[in-house]
Each structure stands twice: as structure tokens, then as C-alpha cells.
Design an enzyme around this catalytic site. Sequence first.
Site, PDB file in Angstrom:
ATOM      1  N   ASP A 103     -13.532  -0.690  91.235  1.00  0.00           N
ATOM      2  CA  ASP A 103     -14.441  -1.183  91.065  1.00  0.00           C
ATOM      3  C   ASP A 103     -14.125  -2.772  91.210  1.00  0.00           C
ATOM      4  OD1 ASP A 103     -14.037  -1.591  88.606  1.00  0.00           O
ATOM      5  OD2 ASP A 103     -15.955  -2.346  88.042  1.00  0.00           O
ATOM      6  N   GLU A 104     -13.158  -2.993  91.605  1.00  0.00           N
ATOM      7  CA  GLU A 104     -12.857  -4.608  91.584  1.00  0.00           C
ATOM      8  C   GLU A 104     -11.682  -4.807  92.861  1.00  0.00           C
ATOM      9  OE1 GLU A 104     -11.541  -5.406  87.351  1.00  0.00           O
ATOM     10  OE2 GLU A 104     -10.693  -6.838  88.642  1.00  0.00           O
TER      11      GLU A 104
HETATM   12 MG   LIG Z   1     -16.153  -4.173  86.815  1.00  0.00          MG
END
Ligand SMILES: [Mg+2]
Length: 426
Positions: A103-104
Amino acid sequence: MRQILHVDMDTFFVAVEQRLDPSLLGKPVIVGGHPEGRGVVAACSYEARAFGVHSAMPLAQALRLCPRAVFLRGAYDNYLRASLEVFRILKQFTPLVEPTSLDEAYLDVSACLRLHGHAMAIAETIHERIAGRLALPASVGLATSKIVAKVASRRAKPNGILRVLPGAEAAFLAPLSLRELPGIGPSTAERLQSLGLRAIGELAHLPPAMLETVFGKTGRLLTQRARGIDASPVVTGSVVKSVGHETTFETDTADRGELEAVLAHLTEKATRRLRRLPMQARTVTLKLRYADFTTVSRSRTLRAATDLDTEVYRTAGRLLRSLLTRRVRVRLLGVSLSNLCEGERQLDLFGEGRCAKYRGFYRAVDTLRDRFGFDVVTVGRAALLQPAARRGERHLNPFRPALDQEERKKGEGTPEEGGPSFQDAA
Ligand SMILES: [Mg+2]
């Protein structure tokens, strides 16, 4: 001058769960497993954080702090699919995308300003698309270096965008506490605090030579980072490195038939996950642990990527035969698929008829399993499998590091997962 974005999804696992079940919105939600289990918190909503719950905390402790929380086991494949959706959006702006977890990611948009306009406009469009198309919250930091962009995205949470103007990097970092600087862990922070330092700005003002006497070469690096100086480039890569399954036998076995049946079953599970993503793999790795805990593994790379059970099993079966060299029972068997590429199978000019046949077959099997559960059908050798042999089975991407520690104590080692970390920190 570089323009670097850091895009970081907000409470990613929780947000994906809330997208599936909107009744979870606004509630304290904890992903990681059953609170009576030995696992830890993989992710939690802001509502749960208000009670002091945080990632990596034992679930039992989270339950004590927040008894009203909704505890979810978590479905890794759902997060993986959502992650691929996010990365598809990011890659619409630049190929220079560096995933650091599910998620990054960092994006270097310096070279695509002419096409997409100002970097801030790109940040806003990305933010809007992720919210509009995926219904997921994200925070974006924009700066001239990776380190400052990362701090900025964190300061922008939740659901915000923060730009640090060129030249203002050191001033932006100066008032923040030492722990907010990426790379400063608890022990480094403690040592810096023992030198009387509290804020990043105080660290930035120290003569580099002085820190070098305490920390060696990292000392000089620390002062540079504290001033917002970070020339490290954005390095492209894939967020998912491998998918796999492994199982620990209820009773150690030397029965070839059973081993082959289990291998077929593990292969089915792994390839089904590939197809659902959808992705293809070129490298098959087999891992085998004997009853005396000796572990061996071997890989083979195929000529072309595949997502078909038959092709993976053919290779995995050969690897099994080449690894089974000792007259010792087997305790654990695992198969993992790596060297991944996105998408469904390309048309294979040679032998496409055969592949098309299998493809149709597995599509039908996948549909049945989606509707009625994995065990509704068994295919080929896996049909020989006794249910008892499958009890120790698990994904190679556990949410339960605590359990792994237990197993390591017993000499089990952790599964070799080349993928990202599954703690969703923010
Ligand atoms: Mg995050």
C-alpha cells in the site's frame, strides 16, 4: 530538481474490508485474526487506534484495550488485488513507480511534468482517482526527495496531500520528533536522546563529524537525512514477489503417493491465486523439510510464464523427485511461484489448443470454487489426498508473526516470503 511523490494508503487492509462491508465504516476494526489467537494486529482503523491499539500489538492486548472492536481474520488476496488496482492507477502517470509494500509507493514524476502538468496536479489527480475509482483513502506527500516525501505523506494523513516546497525541506523536518525521520528506529532514537537530542532540527545542526564518532558512517548519513538531503533514486519493481502455499503434515510421511497428492493440492491453491490476481509465474520453487528439520529447496525457471496447474505441477513434481534423496520422513512441503508478471496468459502459438483446453477447464473449476468453496471439486492427484494431511496448511503470507516465532522456537523457521511486509503501519 526532482519531484517525488510518496503515495501511502490509509489503513489499507481495513479500508478494503470496509469497501466490501460498508457497515464497518466508522467502527473500531482490527485485522489480524481471532482475538483469542496468538496473532498480532496486522492493521486497525483510526477508531481502534483511539483506544491505543496499533499494528504488531498482540491481538489479546488489543481486545483488552478495545473490547468492542470488530476482529477480522483478513483476506490477503483481497488486499493484493486492491493493491494491484492502486498500482495500475499509479503507473498511468509514470513507469518510475517503486513499491515499498502493498500500500505504499514512491513515484518520480520529474520527467512527466510536461505531459501531466505540475507535480501537485499529478498528486491531486492520483488522490482523486484512487478515491473515485477504487473508493479507498490515500495520503500523498510531494517533495524533492524520497525521505521528505515520505514524512510529508505521513503528516498528510488521513486522506490528505502535503507538498514540501523546494528549499523548505530542512525547515519542514526541524520541529518534528526524531522518530518521524525514516530510518531512525527505537534504539537509534534512544541513543540520540541520550545525547540530549529531541527534534530532527537539533540533529540537523550537529557537525556530521561528531555523529560519526558515535554512529560511524551512518552518523554522517543521519545528519544529511535530518536536513532533508536524500539522493536515493526511485527504483522500479514489483510489489508481489511470489505466491505460495505450504503445509506441515499432521504425521510425518515418506509415502510418495501422499507427497505427490499434497503437492498437487498445494499447486492448485497457488495457481488459483495467480489466476485470480491475475498474474503469471515463471519460476517454481519447492521446499521440503524432513522430520529432523533439515530444510531443502530447489527452483526451476520455465521457458514461458504460466498460471496453469498442469504446467506448474509437472515442474514441481520433478523438483520433488530430485529433492527426495534421504530415507527420512517429510514434515513440511511447500510450493511457491515467483518471477511474476501481470496479466492472463499470452497466446501460445505452439500447443495453444492444449493450453486453451486446460484454461477453459480451470476457469470452470475456479468458478465452481468461487461459488461453493475450494473443496467442492478435487482434480487429478489431489483427489488421492486424505483430509487429515491438509490440516497444517497455510498461505505463505501469514498475518501471524507471533505464531511464526513460536514455530521458530521449535526449529520451524519462517516461510520464505519474498513479498512485502504485511504490517500495515498507517
Ligand atoms: Mg499505509
